[in-house]
Structure formats: C-alpha cells, structure tokens
Design a protein around this motif. Structure first.
Motif, mmCIF file in Angstrom:
data_model
loop_
_atom_site.group_PDB
_atom_site.id
_atom_site.type_symbol
_atom_site.label_atom_id
_atom_site.label_comp_id
_atom_site.label_asym_id
_atom_site.label_seq_id
_atom_site.Cartn_x
_atom_site.Cartn_y
_atom_site.Cartn_z
ATOM 1 N N ALA A 175 0.891 -1.238 -0.109
ATOM 2 C CA ALA A 175 -0.143 -0.046 0.049
ATOM 3 C C ALA A 175 0.838 1.174 -0.004
ATOM 4 C CB ALA A 175 -0.891 -0.136 1.271
ATOM 5 N N HIS A 176 0.423 2.240 -0.869
ATOM 6 C CA HIS A 176 1.206 3.504 -0.906
ATOM 7 C C HIS A 176 0.282 4.661 -0.823
ATOM 8 C CE1 HIS A 176 5.179 2.367 -2.784
ATOM 9 N NE2 HIS A 176 4.417 0.972 -2.924
ATOM 10 N N PHE A 177 0.553 5.341 0.348
ATOM 11 C CA PHE A 177 -0.252 6.473 0.649
ATOM 12 C C PHE A 177 -0.078 7.606 -0.102
ATOM 13 C CE2 PHE A 177 -0.281 3.424 4.160
ATOM 14 C CZ PHE A 177 -1.347 3.647 5.133
ATOM 15 N N SER A 178 -1.151 8.284 -0.421
ATOM 16 C CA SER A 178 -0.936 9.585 -1.118
ATOM 17 C C SER A 178 -0.603 10.611 -0.089
ATOM 18 C CB SER A 178 -2.332 9.979 -1.726
ATOM 19 O OG SER A 178 -2.597 9.063 -3.126
ATOM 20 N N GLY A 179 0.581 11.472 -0.403
ATOM 21 C CA GLY A 179 0.974 12.525 0.460
ATOM 22 C C GLY A 179 0.888 13.687 -0.447
ATOM 23 N N THR A 180 1.044 14.857 0.142
ATOM 24 C CA THR A 180 1.171 16.142 -0.758
ATOM 25 C C THR A 180 1.931 16.053 -2.035
ATOM 26 O OG1 THR A 180 0.955 17.285 1.439
ATOM 27 C CG2 THR A 180 1.034 18.368 -0.501
ATOM 28 N N GLY A 181 2.878 15.354 -2.057
ATOM 29 C CA GLY A 181 3.753 14.996 -3.484
ATOM 30 C C GLY A 181 2.933 14.709 -4.479
ATOM 31 N N VAL A 182 1.984 13.782 -4.321
ATOM 32 C CA VAL A 182 1.090 13.081 -5.423
ATOM 33 C C VAL A 182 0.288 14.228 -5.927
ATOM 34 C CG1 VAL A 182 -0.922 11.676 -5.889
ATOM 35 C CG2 VAL A 182 0.916 10.881 -4.212
ATOM 36 N N ILE A 183 -0.193 15.224 -5.375
ATOM 37 C CA ILE A 183 -1.175 16.433 -6.172
ATOM 38 C C ILE A 183 0.157 17.268 -6.662
ATOM 39 C CG2 ILE A 183 -2.266 18.465 -5.279
ATOM 40 C CD1 ILE A 183 -3.238 17.181 -2.622
ATOM 41 N N LEU A 184 1.372 17.571 -6.083
ATOM 42 C CA LEU A 184 2.107 18.519 -6.718
ATOM 43 C C LEU A 184 2.663 17.741 -7.772
ATOM 44 C CD1 LEU A 184 4.216 20.012 -3.560
ATOM 45 C CD2 LEU A 184 2.699 21.199 -5.416
ATOM 46 N N GLY A 185 2.963 16.437 -7.918
ATOM 47 C CA GLY A 185 3.317 15.794 -9.187
ATOM 48 C C GLY A 185 4.892 16.220 -9.461
ATOM 49 N N ASP A 186 4.940 16.415 -11.063
ATOM 50 C CA ASP A 186 6.280 16.792 -11.385
ATOM 51 C C ASP A 186 6.393 18.283 -11.492
ATOM 52 O OD1 ASP A 186 4.816 16.570 -13.485
ATOM 53 O OD2 ASP A 186 6.130 15.616 -14.717
ATOM 54 N N LEU A 187 5.779 19.323 -10.734
ATOM 55 C CA LEU A 187 5.355 20.438 -11.153
ATOM 56 C C LEU A 187 6.831 21.399 -11.279
ATOM 57 C CD1 LEU A 187 3.111 22.241 -11.171
ATOM 58 C CD2 LEU A 187 3.264 23.151 -8.826
ATOM 59 N N GLU A 188 7.960 20.852 -10.475
ATOM 60 C CA GLU A 188 9.194 21.693 -10.618
ATOM 61 C C GLU A 188 9.696 21.443 -11.896
ATOM 62 O OE1 GLU A 188 8.924 20.724 -6.173
ATOM 63 O OE2 GLU A 188 8.403 19.835 -8.067
ATOM 64 N N ALA A 189 9.491 20.353 -12.614
ATOM 65 C CA ALA A 189 9.962 19.952 -13.790
ATOM 66 C C ALA A 189 9.155 20.695 -14.976
ATOM 67 C CB ALA A 189 9.989 18.510 -14.149
ATOM 68 N N THR A 190 7.776 20.810 -14.748
ATOM 69 C CA THR A 190 6.753 21.228 -15.950
ATOM 70 C C THR A 190 6.706 22.847 -15.903
ATOM 71 O OG1 THR A 190 4.919 20.806 -14.518
ATOM 72 C CG2 THR A 190 5.774 19.062 -16.176
ATOM 73 N N VAL A 191 6.840 23.311 -14.601
ATOM 74 C CA VAL A 191 6.746 24.680 -14.557
ATOM 75 C C VAL A 191 8.021 25.203 -13.948
ATOM 76 C CG1 VAL A 191 5.377 26.633 -13.260
ATOM 77 C CG2 VAL A 191 4.410 24.293 -14.159
ATOM 78 N N PRO A 192 9.068 26.014 -14.963
ATOM 79 C CA PRO A 192 10.018 26.376 -14.432
ATOM 80 C C PRO A 192 10.074 27.568 -13.322
ATOM 81 C CG PRO A 192 10.199 26.091 -16.688
ATOM 82 C CD PRO A 192 8.871 25.988 -16.115
ATOM 83 N N GLY A 193 8.900 28.211 -13.295
ATOM 84 C CA GLY A 193 8.814 29.162 -12.441
ATOM 85 C C GLY A 193 8.206 28.891 -11.107
ATOM 86 N N PHE A 194 8.293 27.731 -10.777
ATOM 87 C CA PHE A 194 7.520 27.248 -9.511
ATOM 88 C C PHE A 194 8.699 27.250 -8.482
ATOM 89 C CE2 PHE A 194 6.768 23.670 -6.567
ATOM 90 C CZ PHE A 194 5.561 24.374 -5.773
ATOM 91 N N GLU A 195 8.578 27.639 -7.293
ATOM 92 C CA GLU A 195 9.566 27.320 -6.084
ATOM 93 C C GLU A 195 8.739 27.053 -4.896
ATOM 94 O OE1 GLU A 195 12.888 29.776 -3.708
ATOM 95 O OE2 GLU A 195 11.812 30.726 -5.418
ATOM 96 N N LEU A 196 9.247 26.201 -4.253
ATOM 97 C CA LEU A 196 8.707 25.747 -2.923
ATOM 98 C C LEU A 196 9.665 26.278 -1.625
ATOM 99 C CD1 LEU A 196 6.839 22.418 -1.710
ATOM 100 C CD2 LEU A 196 7.957 24.193 -0.177
ATOM 101 N N ARG A 197 9.471 27.229 -1.007
ATOM 102 C CA ARG A 197 10.559 27.670 -0.267
ATOM 103 C C ARG A 197 10.218 27.378 1.248
ATOM 104 N NH1 ARG A 197 11.686 34.011 -1.429
ATOM 105 N NH2 ARG A 197 11.955 33.026 -3.527
ATOM 106 N N ALA A 198 10.890 26.622 1.809
ATOM 107 C CA ALA A 198 10.611 26.090 3.272
ATOM 108 C C ALA A 198 11.142 27.293 4.414
ATOM 109 C CB ALA A 198 11.181 24.640 3.300
ATOM 110 N N GLU A 199 10.608 26.899 5.498
ATOM 111 C CA GLU A 199 11.151 27.809 6.446
ATOM 112 C C GLU A 199 11.115 29.213 6.299
ATOM 113 O OE1 GLU A 199 14.420 25.987 9.207
ATOM 114 O OE2 GLU A 199 15.004 25.027 7.555
#
Length: 504
Positions: A208-232
C-alpha cells in the motif's frame, strides 16, 4: 530588490498544493512561489510518512512539530491536558508530527474547548500525515449554492489529484460480510447506502502506498520552471493596498530577515486555524473571520470479531482495506466506520497474530451544531511561538450536540453487536482530535457578514486574495473533509489560472 511573482501561495498542504498544481498545469509559464513555515523533510518531496521506513518516519515526524521539533511525543504525555487519552491509539494518530495549539487551555464556565487542537509545520503540511479517507459529502453536507454538477465535477477531479481508490458494492470476503451486516442494521429510506470508504491509497507490488502532498504536486518543478517551494519561510502578513492584495511580508525563519514579495494573486492556505490568523495579522477582518469554528465529533472503540466473522472463514483480498462506511444522511447526521484491522496498512504493533486478526475498530463521526460564538480569537498584543497573533479557542456543546454524541455511542455499540463485541466502552475523543477544523474562513453565497469568502474562495472586499483549506467549508459535516477541500481549491485555482491567461 522586491521580488515579483504571479501567484504567492502561503502553505504547502493539500489545498495550497492543489492551487499550485492547477495553476501550473494551466499556465506553465507562471511564476508561482509557495512558502512553508516548516522545514523540508528528507526524502521525496511531499511523501506520506507511512511510505517511509520506521526510522525515516520518526525523523520526519520530529521535524514537523513546530515549537516542539525534536520532542518525542510519547515522552511528553505527562504534560498534556486533563481529559486527553494517552493511549496507544492517541500516540499513533495525534501526537507524532504535530504540535498542540494550547495543551492547557483556560476555559470559560460554559465552554468545552478543543484541548487536542493540533497543527503541523513542514513541507507537505498535514498531507504527509493524514489518514487518506476520502468520502464524498452527502445531502446537507454538500454546499447548497454550488451547482450540483459543478461540485460533482470538482470532486471527480479531486479524486484524480489525490489518487483515490474506490471499491464497489458488493465487495468480497470479510469486508463484504461486514458490509452486509451494517447495511442490514443501518440502511433505510432516505439514508445514503452503506458501502466502503474511498481512500487515497494505491497498491504497488502488493504494498500500500499512501498519497501524500507530493502526489498532488506531481512533477511541477519539472513542468513549471517558475515554480518554487520555499521552506522555513513565515508569512507575517498579506500586503493590501486600496482594497487589493499585492503581496506579503515574508520572514526567513533561519535569519529573521524580512522581505516583501509582490504578487498578482495571493492565496492563504495555512490551515483551519492559521489561515484566519494570517488574515487577522494583515488587517483583513471580516465579521465572520475565525467564527463558526467546528469539527465533527469523534467517538471510537476497539472490539473483536465473533466466530462468524473469523477471518479464516472468509477469503481476504489483500488490496481491500476492509473499511466499511456508513455515510452521513440528514436523517442520521453522522458517519460510521467499521474497520477490520487485519487489512489495515498501518502497523498495529501487536505481536499476537490471532488477536490482531480479530481486532476491529469502530469510528463514528457526528456533525456539529454550528454556532457563530464558537470561534478562534486572536490577540492584539500577545504572540505565539512564531510571533503571530496568539490564538484562543472558544468552543461549546449545544443540547443538540449532546444528543448527537449520545447517538454516536449508541451506534458504535449497535455496529459492534452485529459482528462481535466491544473491548471497551465507546468514548468521545478530546475536542480537536479529528484535526478537521472548519468554518473559520467559510465561504458564502453573498457578502452578508456571515462568511469570509465567495464560492471561488476569494475573500470578500479584497481583490486578488484567496483562501483554502478545511476552514472554507460552510456546512455541518461528518465526512472527512480533505476530498472536499481539494475540490474547492481546484475550483478556485481554475479561476485564477483563467485570469492569468487573460493577461498573457
């Protein structure tokens, strides 16, 4: 230099990630900045902690506990509020990866509070910890001012984004045997039929593999060059000029430096408690902000299957959860879950296999009698761990609530009597235990003072400012809200994407 983006998203949980993915898919050239107050989690971005090794899961949980980062929750049980259940179930489902809003709340005489109200801070938000249950809302749980076909289309899309698995009726094996008993006990005219709980879980190579938030985001960093996730990165406040949201003041949690980011659209998806906190800190304070706070009641107990439901007498499908769902109906404003734990993908920590194979959980959720006076209040002078306005919860039970709680306990006993026996009396979980806090930035059909945003989650009276998360749900619900939350975020995000395309 002041940074400029098309969309600034505050919060990296399921709602914020839905905004990012939807806008990014529609406008791949968009500059999208998502900020998260907590840290990056080692491993695959946004992965559910249940997909990790035990060592990695513990490490991830310790990182997302905000002011209690690094505190092993089992060792902190001596400092929890009176009434909290320090049981194995509580340790497994509430404490790891979360931190309490206020473990020792001061209550007024007529208040019960939400002493277990908790939050998470880390990339992926609560989406890396959630239980993955994804039922659809039924009857009065549905939002009446959204056309039925539009809401259904949004729920369809949410199921795709979350990777929801659904099981048809009739099922097979033990799960179907239990479902038939529950249907015989609880189905009736006008009631939503008993079925199986849809869950955001997929099976790969028998696991069993649980859907985390990464399942929603998919490969956004690769398909949208202007996307950035900035932590802290903490959003101190949204900048509003002449009734228009134009950006936000962000704080680097590592250095304490402040920076202004300008944005064409600002989206606040912090969670059901921190989203209204950010709006309050920004001077955006509609009359309903923080009010109508509600979570569904949670009554649960463990029991054992009787001989007729001995797993050895029934075929078992390893890719069925065995989670029987008694859905919400107006005539029965609650949701029941009957879960044969032998098919549970969660580790139970029980060495006795024979005992574990007979174990069943009874989880009943009841809809709250929503009141304006139930609210999260924000201080003008005191601040919390993050330097944001301190929160105080005011929460009470009405006579209707007390009747609902009693009926939940009765239905837990009824469901147990059909297939076995309870090992303990059904108990009401401490307020806040469900982690589903709704109503604090609720949507409405009109700007009449009873809501914070419109049906597309745009905040009343402020252009280009949107919200998201469980807090936008305006109805009294018993169903787990994540699917609805993602559906509503998707609807809102499509509107923002259309506006961006109109200007390109």
């Amino acid at each position: 230099m002041t940074e400029q983006v098309d969309v600034l998203i505050i919060g990296s949980g399921p709602a914020g990630s839905t905004y990012a993915r939807t806008i990014g898919d529609a406008v791949p050239t968009a500059r999208i900045l998502m900020v998260e107050v907590g840290p990056h989690i080692p491993g695959v971005r946004g992965a559910h902690t249940q997909n990790m090794s035990e060592e990695a899961r513990v490490a991830a949980q310790l990182l997302t506990q905000g002011p209690e980062t690094g505190v092993e929750r089992a060792k902190a049980l001596a400092d929890i509020a009176d009434g909290l259940d320090p049981s194995l179930e509580f340790r497994q489902t509430i404490l790891p990866g979360l931190f309490f809003l206020d473990p020792r709340p001061k209550l007024a005489e007529d208040e019960v509070g939400l002493s277990a109200a908790s939050m998470a801070s880390g990339v992926g938000g609560m989406g890396i910890h959630w239980g993955t249950s994804s039922p659809r809302p039924h009857q009065s749980e549905r939002i009446p001012f959204i056309p039925a076909d539009e809401l259904d289309a949004a729920l369809d899309h949410a199921e795709q984004l979350l990777g929801v698995t659904k099981w048809d009726v009739p099922g097979t094996g033990l799960a179907e045997a239990i479902r038939r008993e529950m249907a015989d006990e609880f189905d009736g005219p006008g009631l939503t039929p008993v079925g199986f709980m849809p869950s955001a879980i997929q099976w790969k190579d028998g696991q069993a593999h649980f859907s985390g938030t990464g399942v929603i985001l998919g490969d956004l960093e690769a398909t949208v060059p202007g996307f950035e996730l900035r932590a802290e990165t903490l959003a101190k406040r949204v900048v509003v000029e002449d009734g228009v949201a134009v950006g936000a003041i962000l704080e680097d949690r590592g250095t304490g430096d402040l920076r202004e980011v300008r944005a064409r659209h600002v989206v606040v998806c912090a969670d059901g408690l921190r989203t209204p906190q950010v709006l309050f800190a920004s001077g955006v304070r509609p009359a309903a902000l923080g009010h109508h706070l509600n979570e569904h009641f949670q009554v649960g107990a463990f029991g054992y299957l009787n001989d007729a439901f001995d797993p050895e007498r029934h075929d078992s499908d390893p890719e069925r959860l065995g989670y029987v769902l008694v859905p919400f109906s107006d005539a029965r404003p609650m949701q029941g879950g009957i879960i044969a734990m032998m098919n549970s993908p969660y580790s139970l920590g029980i060495d006795d296999e024979a005992l574990a194979s007979r174990l069943v959980a009874f989880a009943w959720y009841g809809a709250k009698d929503i009141q304006f006076r139930d609210r999260v209040e924000f201080s003008e002078t005191e601040t919390d761990f993050y330097g944001m306005p301190k929160m105080t919860v005011h929460y009470s039970h009405t006579d209707q609530d007390l009747r609902t709680i009693q009926r939940l306990k009765e239905n837990a006993r009824r469901s147990a009597d059909r297939i076995g026996a309870l090992a303990e009396e059904p108990e009401l979980a401490a307020g806040g235990s469900s982690l589903h806090y709704q109503g604090t930035v609720r949507m409405g059909a009109a700007d009449d003072g009873a809501s914070v945003c419109d049906q597309y989650l745009k905040v009343w009276g402020v252009d280009n400012l949107y919200v998201g998360g469980n807090g936008v749900i305006p109805t009294s619900t018993a169903a787990n809200p994540t699917l609805t939350t993602v559906a509503l975020a998707w609807r809102a995000a499509t509107r923002i994407a259309a506006r961006l395309l109109d200007r390109t």
